[in-house]
Design a protein around this motif. Structure first.
Motif, PDB file in Angstrom:
ATOM      1  N   ILE A  94      76.645  71.930  28.098  1.00 28.27           N
ATOM      2  CA  ILE A  94      76.399  70.502  28.329  1.00 28.27           C
ATOM      3  C   ILE A  94      75.146  70.036  27.592  1.00 28.27           C
ATOM      4  O   ILE A  94      75.171  69.039  26.882  1.00 28.27           O
ATOM      5  CB  ILE A  94      76.302  70.197  29.845  1.00 28.27           C
ATOM      6  CG1 ILE A  94      77.670  70.459  30.499  1.00 28.27           C
ATOM      7  CG2 ILE A  94      75.867  68.735  30.075  1.00 28.27           C
ATOM      8  CD1 ILE A  94      77.758  70.143  31.960  1.00 28.27           C
ATOM      9  N   GLU A  95      74.055  70.780  27.743  1.00 27.57           N
ATOM     10  CA  GLU A  95      72.795  70.341  27.146  1.00 27.57           C
ATOM     11  C   GLU A  95      72.682  70.739  25.667  1.00 27.57           C
ATOM     12  O   GLU A  95      71.875  70.171  24.934  1.00 27.57           O
ATOM     13  CB  GLU A  95      71.597  70.936  27.912  1.00 27.57           C
ATOM     14  CG  GLU A  95      71.682  70.862  29.428  1.00 27.57           C
ATOM     15  CD  GLU A  95      71.322  69.495  29.989  1.00 27.57           C
ATOM     16  OE1 GLU A  95      70.830  68.657  29.220  1.00 27.57           O
ATOM     17  OE2 GLU A  95      71.557  69.276  31.192  1.00 27.57           O
TER      18      GLU A  95
ATOM     19  N   ARG B  83      75.374  75.802  31.804  1.00 26.31           N
ATOM     20  CA  ARG B  83      75.079  74.372  31.684  1.00 26.31           C
ATOM     21  C   ARG B  83      74.250  74.093  30.422  1.00 26.31           C
ATOM     22  O   ARG B  83      74.512  73.148  29.687  1.00 26.31           O
ATOM     23  CB  ARG B  83      74.347  73.860  32.935  1.00 26.31           C
ATOM     24  CG  ARG B  83      74.097  72.370  32.845  1.00 26.31           C
ATOM     25  CD  ARG B  83      73.493  71.692  34.036  1.00 26.31           C
ATOM     26  NE  ARG B  83      73.135  70.347  33.608  1.00 26.31           N
ATOM     27  CZ  ARG B  83      73.894  69.267  33.758  1.00 26.31           C
ATOM     28  NH1 ARG B  83      75.049  69.363  34.380  1.00 26.31           N
ATOM     29  NH2 ARG B  83      73.520  68.100  33.286  1.00 26.31           N
TER      30      ARG B  83
ATOM     31  N   TYR C 143      88.927  65.689  34.647  1.00 27.69           N
ATOM     32  CA  TYR C 143      89.254  64.347  34.140  1.00 27.69           C
ATOM     33  C   TYR C 143      90.521  63.795  34.804  1.00 27.69           C
ATOM     34  O   TYR C 143      90.604  62.615  35.119  1.00 27.69           O
ATOM     35  CB  TYR C 143      89.428  64.415  32.621  1.00 27.69           C
ATOM     36  CG  TYR C 143      89.700  63.078  31.980  1.00 27.69           C
ATOM     37  CD1 TYR C 143      88.673  62.152  31.799  1.00 27.69           C
ATOM     38  CD2 TYR C 143      90.989  62.724  31.568  1.00 27.69           C
ATOM     39  CE1 TYR C 143      88.921  60.918  31.215  1.00 27.69           C
ATOM     40  CE2 TYR C 143      91.240  61.496  30.985  1.00 27.69           C
ATOM     41  CZ  TYR C 143      90.206  60.589  30.809  1.00 27.69           C
ATOM     42  OH  TYR C 143      90.449  59.376  30.240  1.00 27.69           O
TER      43      TYR C 143
ATOM     44  N   ASN D  51      69.233  57.715  47.396  1.00 29.53           N
ATOM     45  CA  ASN D  51      69.460  57.511  45.962  1.00 29.53           C
ATOM     46  C   ASN D  51      68.460  56.476  45.458  1.00 29.53           C
ATOM     47  O   ASN D  51      67.514  56.132  46.173  1.00 29.53           O
ATOM     48  CB  ASN D  51      70.921  57.116  45.671  1.00 29.53           C
ATOM     49  CG  ASN D  51      71.354  55.833  46.343  1.00 29.53           C
ATOM     50  OD1 ASN D  51      70.516  55.006  46.741  1.00 29.53           O
ATOM     51  ND2 ASN D  51      72.650  55.648  46.471  1.00 29.53           N
ATOM     52  N   LYS D  52      68.670  55.990  44.217  1.00 29.59           N
ATOM     53  CA  LYS D  52      67.690  55.085  43.615  1.00 29.59           C
ATOM     54  C   LYS D  52      67.486  53.801  44.427  1.00 29.59           C
ATOM     55  O   LYS D  52      66.459  53.151  44.322  1.00 29.59           O
ATOM     56  CB  LYS D  52      68.110  54.733  42.194  1.00 29.59           C
ATOM     57  CG  LYS D  52      67.803  55.873  41.238  1.00 29.59           C
ATOM     58  CD  LYS D  52      68.302  55.580  39.852  1.00 29.59           C
ATOM     59  CE  LYS D  52      68.070  56.781  38.957  1.00 29.59           C
ATOM     60  NZ  LYS D  52      68.946  56.752  37.791  1.00 29.59           N
ATOM     61  N   ASP D  53      68.497  53.421  45.221  1.00 25.54           N
ATOM     62  CA  ASP D  53      68.385  52.196  46.017  1.00 25.54           C
ATOM     63  C   ASP D  53      67.526  52.397  47.263  1.00 25.54           C
ATOM     64  O   ASP D  53      67.128  51.432  47.908  1.00 25.54           O
ATOM     65  CB  ASP D  53      69.773  51.711  46.456  1.00 25.54           C
ATOM     66  CG  ASP D  53      70.678  51.482  45.263  1.00 25.54           C
ATOM     67  OD1 ASP D  53      70.151  51.076  44.207  1.00 25.54           O
ATOM     68  OD2 ASP D  53      71.887  51.740  45.373  1.00 25.54           O
TER      69      ASP D  53
ATOM     70  N   GLU E 288      74.877  63.366  38.102  1.00 22.04           N
ATOM     71  CA  GLU E 288      75.033  62.055  37.482  1.00 22.04           C
ATOM     72  C   GLU E 288      76.476  61.746  37.108  1.00 22.04           C
ATOM     73  O   GLU E 288      76.782  60.680  36.591  1.00 22.04           O
ATOM     74  CB  GLU E 288      74.132  61.970  36.241  1.00 22.04           C
ATOM     75  CG  GLU E 288      74.476  63.025  35.218  1.00 22.04           C
ATOM     76  CD  GLU E 288      73.379  63.274  34.203  1.00 22.04           C
ATOM     77  OE1 GLU E 288      72.255  62.799  34.395  1.00 22.04           O
ATOM     78  OE2 GLU E 288      73.672  63.954  33.206  1.00 22.04           O
ATOM     79  N   GLU E 289      77.375  62.714  37.312  1.00 30.30           N
ATOM     80  CA  GLU E 289      78.797  62.456  37.087  1.00 30.30           C
ATOM     81  C   GLU E 289      79.644  63.295  38.051  1.00 30.30           C
ATOM     82  O   GLU E 289      79.159  64.259  38.630  1.00 30.30           O
ATOM     83  CB  GLU E 289      79.190  62.721  35.631  1.00 30.30           C
ATOM     84  CG  GLU E 289      78.877  64.112  35.118  1.00 30.30           C
ATOM     85  CD  GLU E 289      79.222  64.283  33.635  1.00 30.30           C
ATOM     86  OE1 GLU E 289      79.750  63.352  33.009  1.00 30.30           O
ATOM     87  OE2 GLU E 289      78.962  65.371  33.115  1.00 30.30           O
TER      88      GLU E 289
ATOM     89  N   PRO F 207      86.708  70.675  32.022  1.00 24.56           N
ATOM     90  CA  PRO F 207      86.539  69.220  31.914  1.00 24.56           C
ATOM     91  C   PRO F 207      87.870  68.452  31.946  1.00 24.56           C
ATOM     92  O   PRO F 207      87.942  67.368  32.518  1.00 24.56           O
ATOM     93  CB  PRO F 207      85.849  69.039  30.552  1.00 24.56           C
ATOM     94  CG  PRO F 207      85.180  70.340  30.287  1.00 24.56           C
ATOM     95  CD  PRO F 207      86.040  71.390  30.929  1.00 24.56           C
TER      96      PRO F 207
ATOM     97  N   TRP G 215      79.333  57.191  44.955  1.00 28.09           N
ATOM     98  CA  TRP G 215      77.887  57.037  44.727  1.00 28.09           C
ATOM     99  C   TRP G 215      77.387  58.285  44.017  1.00 28.09           C
ATOM    100  O   TRP G 215      77.402  59.378  44.594  1.00 28.09           O
ATOM    101  CB  TRP G 215      77.124  56.869  46.049  1.00 28.09           C
ATOM    102  CG  TRP G 215      77.345  55.564  46.736  1.00 28.09           C
ATOM    103  CD1 TRP G 215      78.209  54.569  46.369  1.00 28.09           C
ATOM    104  CD2 TRP G 215      76.684  55.106  47.927  1.00 28.09           C
ATOM    105  NE1 TRP G 215      78.133  53.519  47.252  1.00 28.09           N
ATOM    106  CE2 TRP G 215      77.198  53.821  48.215  1.00 28.09           C
ATOM    107  CE3 TRP G 215      75.717  55.653  48.760  1.00 28.09           C
ATOM    108  CZ2 TRP G 215      76.780  53.083  49.316  1.00 28.09           C
ATOM    109  CZ3 TRP G 215      75.291  54.927  49.859  1.00 28.09           C
ATOM    110  CH2 TRP G 215      75.812  53.646  50.133  1.00 28.09           C
ATOM    111  N   LEU G 216      76.932  58.091  42.778  1.00 22.22           N
ATOM    112  CA  LEU G 216      76.389  59.219  42.022  1.00 22.22           C
ATOM    113  C   LEU G 216      74.886  59.315  42.271  1.00 22.22           C
ATOM    114  O   LEU G 216      74.281  58.396  42.816  1.00 22.22           O
ATOM    115  CB  LEU G 216      76.671  59.029  40.529  1.00 22.22           C
ATOM    116  CG  LEU G 216      78.152  58.968  40.137  1.00 22.22           C
ATOM    117  CD1 LEU G 216      78.293  58.639  38.661  1.00 22.22           C
ATOM    118  CD2 LEU G 216      78.877  60.255  40.475  1.00 22.22           C
ATOM    119  N   GLU G 217      74.310  60.407  41.824  1.00 19.57           N
ATOM    120  CA  GLU G 217      72.862  60.645  41.987  1.00 19.57           C
ATOM    121  C   GLU G 217      72.405  60.307  43.408  1.00 19.57           C
ATOM    122  O   GLU G 217      71.400  59.633  43.612  1.00 19.57           O
ATOM    123  CB  GLU G 217      72.076  59.852  40.941  1.00 19.57           C
ATOM    124  CG  GLU G 217      72.424  60.291  39.523  1.00 19.57           C
ATOM    125  CD  GLU G 217      71.659  59.545  38.449  1.00 19.57           C
ATOM    126  OE1 GLU G 217      71.885  58.346  38.280  1.00 19.57           O
ATOM    127  OE2 GLU G 217      70.823  60.180  37.780  1.00 19.57           O
ATOM    128  N   THR G 218      73.202  60.743  44.357  1.00 19.38           N
ATOM    129  CA  THR G 218      72.930  60.481  45.771  1.00 19.38           C
ATOM    130  C   THR G 218      72.900  61.812  46.514  1.00 19.38           C
ATOM    131  O   THR G 218      73.839  62.597  46.416  1.00 19.38           O
ATOM    132  CB  THR G 218      74.032  59.574  46.364  1.00 19.38           C
ATOM    133  OG1 THR G 218      74.088  58.375  45.599  1.00 19.38           O
ATOM    134  CG2 THR G 218      73.748  59.248  47.822  1.00 19.38           C
TER     135      THR G 218
END
Lengths: 131, 414
Positions: free
Chosen positions: B148-149, B144, B67, B100-102, B37-38, B63, B82-85
């Motif tokens: 992150i979580e 992770r 960045y 992806n979502k599309d 997602e990133e 990070p 394109w993320l989440e692809t």
């Protein structure tokens, strides 16, 4: 007295031989940083601390932070304790000061990434979808 | 749905990010496909310092390193992200199928850069017998979760494998208040970088058991403990000498597997030594127009090298599209002695620029000599006071030493 150390300033990891007498003599270092490291490590060992702190309303529940310079080793656990009690709120930019002048060392604790809010994350995704 | 761009970059970690910048600054249209997602890849969870000493000449955390590149690509209107692809297929005609979502996308492109990184070796890969309780994680998954979580994966932790991620997690979990019992390594020498052994284990008196392995995992719902045993000189466990260690969590840090399933689908040959594709000095695979860089090319120990490979792959992809790469002859590079792998594995003639070679050795060795030969003629030598399997050897060779070789060969002897 002789001591052997592995330099950790950079990934080269030079093997250092240190003679501790009236002066501290360092051998095996490939750069000036290695000599300084050896002297520091013998007299006043320091480390950069990197950890996470809690963040409210962020994309994730924690945000990574670091000390802006290495701190004396004995401060690591006290600082971790202090940071475990802190909670900040999103959004924050990268480099945001979480704590200032910790233990009067003129060293700060800063965020190492920006953290957007949950809502903002959702919005960006929706915009992307509509384009 | 259809899409057409000059270059598609698969994977938006450090290799893909630098590849996108180096190709975008040469005027091409770029599309980065990232399944997360990133952007930033594994750097986002590597919150410890030690990144950038070679490339930026300063010490950054993961990070922060990511960045800098994420900010930089915002300057280029010709880079699309394109993320989440997820890329599910590529064809020999360089048509990419991505989801992806599309929906499902068919993407036509002139060049593809693979920067897909690695997967971690799991319990299944290692074939550790025993029950199947909760509490068994790869070191990267635990990383992770913690960084992150914001979850602690366990309280009493044993780490199998002395790879860098395992060493870093030993210290990280100690800092988060967990008890870290020790690190178990099957080989007679540690797998991680020296500075991580010093800073992560020695600093906190965490023991490292060399020539040991986990032979059985116990526990019904949650890990209750493991049996460890010493291994003989051939790596076989001596189970008569097994010992019970109580723990609630087992972390696996036993190596990385370059993720190249998509290349295999179109029969691009992979080097069994690197598990990445064979490449020449342009980081072109043996199928023209398809390039590889970063950890899916070979497992690197420093992100700085990953960045440099990305820059080279991006530049090469542009040259390929502009018809600036004209190969007259190609030679395979052999390796010998203590060398375990080399990248690139091929030389494409003519050679016009300095070439950076990456090597790993099989065993630790003092006062090692790396020799470049053509047939049996010695061309050049490099001397190293010490070489270690965990630490990549990187050399730059000028074109005059590489001109039209018949049988180029690197060997390492004492």
């Amino acid at each position: 007295m002789k001591k052997e150390l592995t330099c950790i300033v950079c990934p080269l990891g030079c093997s250092l031989e240190i003679e501790i007498g009236e002066d501290i003599i360092v051998k095996g270092n490939k750069c000036e940083k290695g000599k300084n490291y050896a002297i520091e490590e013998i007299t006043n060992p320091k480390r950069i601390l990197t950890t996470t702190i809690k963040i409210k309303n962020g994309k994730y529940k924690v945000v990574p932070v670091k000390t802006t310079a290495p701190i004396p080793k004995e401060y690591i656990f006290p600082l971790l304790e202090k940071l475990s009690e802190i909670e900040i709120s999103a959004p924050v930019p990268i480099g945001y000061k979480v704590l200032e002048n910790i233990f009067q060392l003129s060293i700060d604790v800063i965020t190492t990434r920006p953290m957007e809010t949950k809502e903002n994350t959702r919005k960006t995704k929706e915009t992307k979808k509509s384009t | 749905m259809q899409k057409e761009v000059d270059i598609v970059i698969i994977g938006g970690g450090p290799a893909g990010l630098s590849a996108s910048i180096s190709s975008a600054e040469r005027g091409k249209s770029i599309l980065i496909l990232e399944r997360n997602e990133e952007l930033g890849g594994v750097l986002n969870q590597c919150i410890h310092p030690g990144f950038g000493l070679i490339y930026f000449k300063e010490e950054l955390t993961g990070p922060e390193y990511a960045y800098r590149f994420i900010k930089e690509i915002e300057k280029y209107p010709n880079i699309e992200v394109w993320l989440e692809t997820m890329v599910v297929d590529i064809t020999n005609e360089k048509e990419i199928t991505a989801i992806n979502k599309d929906g499902i996308w068919k993407i036509k492109t002139k060049a593809i850069i693979f920067s897909t990184g690695c997967r971690e070796r799991t319990r299944g890969n290692l074939q550790i017998p025993g029950t199947r309780p909760a509490g068994i994680y790869t070191a990267g998954t635990a990383q992770r979760l913690v960084n992150i979580e914001g979850y602690l994966p366990g309280e009493k932790i044993l780490i199998l494998g002395s790879g860098d991620i395992g060493l870093i997690m030993a210290r990280r979990l100690k800092w988060e208040g967990a008890e870290v019992i020790g690190v178990i390594e099957k080989l007679p020498y540690p797998g991680g970088l020296t500075r991580n052994l010093v800073q992560c284990l020695e600093d906190y008196n965490i023991p490292l058991y060399l020539k040991h392995t986990v032979v059985e995992i116990l526990g019904k719902d949650r890990v209750e403990g493991v049996y460890i045993a010493p291994v003989d000189d051939y790596g076989n466990p001596i189970t008569d000498n097994k010992k019970f260690i109580e723990c609630d969590t087992l972390l696996l840090s036993a190596g990385l597997i370059p993720e190249n399933d998509l290349l295999e689908n179109i029969n691009i040959p992979l080097d069994p030594r690197t598990q990445g594709p064979y490449v020449d000095q342009y980081l072109s695979t043996l199928k023209e127009g398809i390039f590889s860089c970063g950890n899916s090319l070979l497992v690197n120990d420093l992100v700085d090298y990953v960045t440099l490979q990305g820059i080279l792959a991006g530049k090469s992809a542009v040259r390929y599209i502009n018809n600036e790469i004209n190969i007259e002859k190609r030679s395979h590079i052999e390796i010998d002695g203590n060398l375990r792998l080399v990248v690139p594995q091929y030389l494409s003639y003519p050679i016009l620029e300095d070439i950076t070679f990456y090597f790993r050795v099989k065993e630790p060795q003092k006062s090692a000599i790396l020799t470049l030969k053509d047939n049996d003629k010695r061309i050049k030598e490099w001397r190293f006071p010490v070489v270690k399997p965990a630490e990549m050897i990187v050399i730059k060779v000028k074109p005059e030493f590489l001109r039209y070789m018949e049988n180029p060969k690197f060997s390492m002897e004492g």
